[in-house]
Structures are given as structure tokens and as C-alpha cells.
Design a protein around this motif. Structure first.
Motif, PDB file in Angstrom:
ATOM      1  N   UNK A 256       0.825  -1.201   0.000  1.00 20.45           N
ATOM      2  CA  UNK A 256       0.000   0.000   0.000  1.00 20.45           C
ATOM      3  C   UNK A 256       0.861   1.254   0.000  1.00 20.45           C
ATOM      4  N   UNK A 257       0.282   2.334  -0.502  1.00 19.76           N
ATOM      5  CA  UNK A 257       0.902   3.647  -0.376  1.00 19.76           C
ATOM      6  C   UNK A 257       0.201   4.445   0.722  1.00 19.76           C
ATOM      7  N   UNK A 258      -0.843   3.867   1.305  1.00 17.78           N
ATOM      8  CA  UNK A 258      -1.675   4.567   2.283  1.00 17.78           C
ATOM      9  C   UNK A 258      -0.924   4.818   3.588  1.00 17.78           C
ATOM     10  N   UNK A 259      -1.309   5.907   4.257  1.00 19.31           N
ATOM     11  CA  UNK A 259      -0.728   6.241   5.552  1.00 19.31           C
ATOM     12  C   UNK A 259      -1.436   5.534   6.702  1.00 19.31           C
ATOM     13  N   UNK A 260      -2.653   5.073   6.460  1.00 21.42           N
ATOM     14  CA  UNK A 260      -3.392   4.330   7.483  1.00 21.42           C
ATOM     15  C   UNK A 260      -4.348   3.376   6.797  1.00 21.42           C
ATOM     16  N   UNK A 261      -4.792   2.408   7.536  1.00 18.61           N
ATOM     17  CA  UNK A 261      -5.748   1.458   6.984  1.00 18.61           C
ATOM     18  C   UNK A 261      -6.572   0.858   8.104  1.00 18.61           C
ATOM     19  N   UNK A 262      -7.677   0.230   7.718  1.00 17.12           N
ATOM     20  CA  UNK A 262      -8.600  -0.397   8.655  1.00 17.12           C
ATOM     21  C   UNK A 262      -8.675  -1.886   8.342  1.00 17.12           C
ATOM     22  N   UNK A 263      -8.700  -2.698   9.384  1.00 20.69           N
ATOM     23  CA  UNK A 263      -8.853  -4.137   9.224  1.00 20.69           C
ATOM     24  C   UNK A 263     -10.162  -4.538   9.886  1.00 20.69           C
ATOM     25  N   UNK A 264     -11.048  -5.142   9.113  1.00 23.37           N
ATOM     26  CA  UNK A 264     -12.319  -5.663   9.627  1.00 23.37           C
ATOM     27  C   UNK A 264     -12.302  -7.171   9.482  1.00 23.37           C
ATOM     28  N   UNK A 265     -12.621  -7.872  10.548  1.00 19.36           N
ATOM     29  CA  UNK A 265     -12.627  -9.333  10.537  1.00 19.36           C
ATOM     30  C   UNK A 265     -14.007  -9.831  10.945  1.00 19.36           C
ATOM     31  N   UNK A 266     -14.571 -10.705  10.126  1.00 17.23           N
ATOM     32  CA  UNK A 266     -15.890 -11.272  10.401  1.00 17.23           C
ATOM     33  C   UNK A 266     -15.728 -12.763  10.681  1.00 17.23           C
ATOM     34  N   UNK A 267     -15.934 -13.181  11.944  1.00 17.94           N
ATOM     35  CA  UNK A 267     -15.783 -14.606  12.263  1.00 17.94           C
ATOM     36  C   UNK A 267     -16.936 -15.432  11.702  1.00 17.94           C
ATOM     37  N   UNK A 268     -16.683 -16.730  11.508  1.00 22.15           N
ATOM     38  CA  UNK A 268     -17.697 -17.648  10.985  1.00 22.15           C
ATOM     39  C   UNK A 268     -18.916 -17.713  11.910  1.00 22.15           C
ATOM     40  N   UNK A 269     -18.690 -17.698  13.210  1.00 14.52           N
ATOM     41  CA  UNK A 269     -19.795 -17.769  14.173  1.00 14.52           C
ATOM     42  C   UNK A 269     -19.742 -16.568  15.112  1.00 14.52           C
ATOM     43  N   UNK A 270     -20.893 -16.130  15.567  1.00 13.73           N
ATOM     44  CA  UNK A 270     -20.976 -14.948  16.420  1.00 13.73           C
ATOM     45  C   UNK A 270     -20.264 -15.116  17.756  1.00 13.73           C
ATOM     46  N   UNK A 271     -20.179 -16.331  18.268  1.00 12.78           N
ATOM     47  CA  UNK A 271     -19.565 -16.538  19.584  1.00 12.78           C
ATOM     48  C   UNK A 271     -18.043 -16.708  19.516  1.00 12.78           C
ATOM     49  N   UNK A 272     -17.441 -16.549  18.344  1.00 13.10           N
ATOM     50  CA  UNK A 272     -15.983 -16.614  18.211  1.00 13.10           C
ATOM     51  C   UNK A 272     -15.377 -15.287  18.671  1.00 13.10           C
ATOM     52  N   UNK A 273     -14.245 -15.357  19.347  1.00 13.03           N
ATOM     53  CA  UNK A 273     -13.534 -14.166  19.801  1.00 13.03           C
ATOM     54  C   UNK A 273     -12.491 -13.782  18.770  1.00 13.03           C
ATOM     55  N   UNK A 274     -12.367 -12.479  18.508  1.00 12.22           N
ATOM     56  CA  UNK A 274     -11.423 -11.960  17.520  1.00 12.22           C
ATOM     57  C   UNK A 274     -10.426 -11.054  18.225  1.00 12.22           C
ATOM     58  N   UNK A 275      -9.152 -11.189  17.854  1.00  6.79           N
ATOM     59  CA  UNK A 275      -8.123 -10.285  18.371  1.00  6.79           C
ATOM     60  C   UNK A 275      -7.088 -10.017  17.285  1.00  6.79           C
ATOM     61  N   UNK A 276      -6.386  -8.907  17.460  1.00  5.35           N
ATOM     62  CA  UNK A 276      -5.322  -8.500  16.549  1.00  5.35           C
ATOM     63  C   UNK A 276      -4.023  -8.481  17.325  1.00  5.35           C
ATOM     64  N   UNK A 277      -2.959  -8.950  16.697  1.00  7.59           N
ATOM     65  CA  UNK A 277      -1.667  -9.027  17.367  1.00  7.59           C
ATOM     66  C   UNK A 277      -0.603  -8.430  16.453  1.00  7.59           C
ATOM     67  N   UNK A 278       0.177  -7.490  17.010  1.00  3.46           N
ATOM     68  CA  UNK A 278       1.324  -6.937  16.291  1.00  3.46           C
ATOM     69  C   UNK A 278       2.527  -7.153  17.194  1.00  3.46           C
ATOM     70  N   UNK A 279       3.478  -7.930  16.740  1.00  2.00           N
ATOM     71  CA  UNK A 279       4.569  -8.306  17.630  1.00  2.00           C
ATOM     72  C   UNK A 279       4.090  -9.394  18.568  1.00  2.00           C
ATOM     73  N   UNK A 280       4.849  -9.676  19.567  1.00  2.00           N
ATOM     74  CA  UNK A 280       4.501 -10.767  20.483  1.00  2.00           C
ATOM     75  C   UNK A 280       3.593 -10.335  21.633  1.00  2.00           C
TER      76      UNK A 280
END
Length: 129
Positions: free
Chosen positions: A58-82
Motif C-alpha cells: 500500500x501507499x496509504x498512511x493508514x488502513x482499517x482491518x475488519x474481521x468477520x468470524x464464521x460464528x458470532x460466539x468466536x472471539x477476535x483479536x489483533x496481534x502486532x509483535x509478540x
């Protein structure tokens, strides 16, 4: 679930069957991971729930990440580094090169999708006719 493992006739023409119990679990996946630049353009052309690594340029200065889990009861998290973890289905990040992961989890089972982001400089373009 009862699973039929083997069925055969023995020498006396009696049917011999063997069965065992098994537990079937679905591993958690996403139906969509969408990485959009600050103008709303998608940077992942085709998401596949069984592809666990994506390269994004990308050449963009910022971006958005949207994640849609298969089931509503699934937990979603984002990890950068450890150590950096943000929970939720959406996150805004800067456009620096690096990588991050999107993790979906349920009942102690998780699936990790990795995104390698490469920030490039915009190129001047001249059109002539």
C-alpha cells in the motif's frame, strides 16, 4: 457420533461390525478479513478462510482491518509483535511496513491469519496524449 469403522462377513456369514466414538470439532475461521486503505479500497483481493498468510502492499498512511468470524460466539483479536493484543472485530493501524496477525478463537482452539504489510512510496505519473 458413532462411526462405523469396519463391516464384513465372517466364515459363518455373520456380519461383524466394529464402531467407536469420536468427537468432531470445527476449528474457528473467518468468513472475511478486509484490509482497506484510508480511501476505502480493499487491499486483499480475495479472502479464503483456508489461506493463513497474506501480503499487502500500500501507499496509504493508514488502513482499517475488519474481521468477520464464521460464528458470532468466536472471539477476535489483533496481534502486532509478540505482546500487543487488541480485542474486537475492527482495528485502525498506521501504514508502516510490518506484520500483524488476526486471531479467531473459541473454546480454547484458535486460528491465526498473518498479514505482511509493505508500505511503498507513491510514484509520480505523467500522462500524455
Amino acid at each position: 457420533i458413532r462411526w462405523l469403522d469396519d463391516k464384513a462377513e465372517d466364515a459363518t456369514n455373520f456380519i461383524v461390525m466394529q464402531s467407536f466414538e469420536m468427537e468432531v470439532k470445527r476449528f474457528p475461521t473467518f468468513t472475511e478479513i478486509d484490509v482497506k486503505d484510508n480511501e476505502g479500497s480493499s487491499l486483499i483481493s480475495a479472502f479464503d478462510p483456508f489461506t493463513y498468510s497474506y501480503d499487502v502492499t500500500t501507499i496509504a498512511d493508514s488502513f482499517t482491518v475488519d474481521a468477520t468470524p464464521f460464528a458470532e460466539n468466536y472471539n477476535v483479536s489483533f496481534k502486532a509483535g509478540e505482546n500487543t493484543v487488541v480485542e474486537g472485530n475492527s482495528i485502525k493501524l498506521n501504514g508502516e511496513s510490518g506484520n500483524f496477525s488476526v486471531v479467531v478463537e473459541t473454546q480454547g482452539v484458535s486460528t491465526e491469519y498473518k498479514v505482511d504489510l509493505t508500505k511503498v512510496s507513491a510514484a509520480d505519473v505523467t500522462l500524455s496524449m
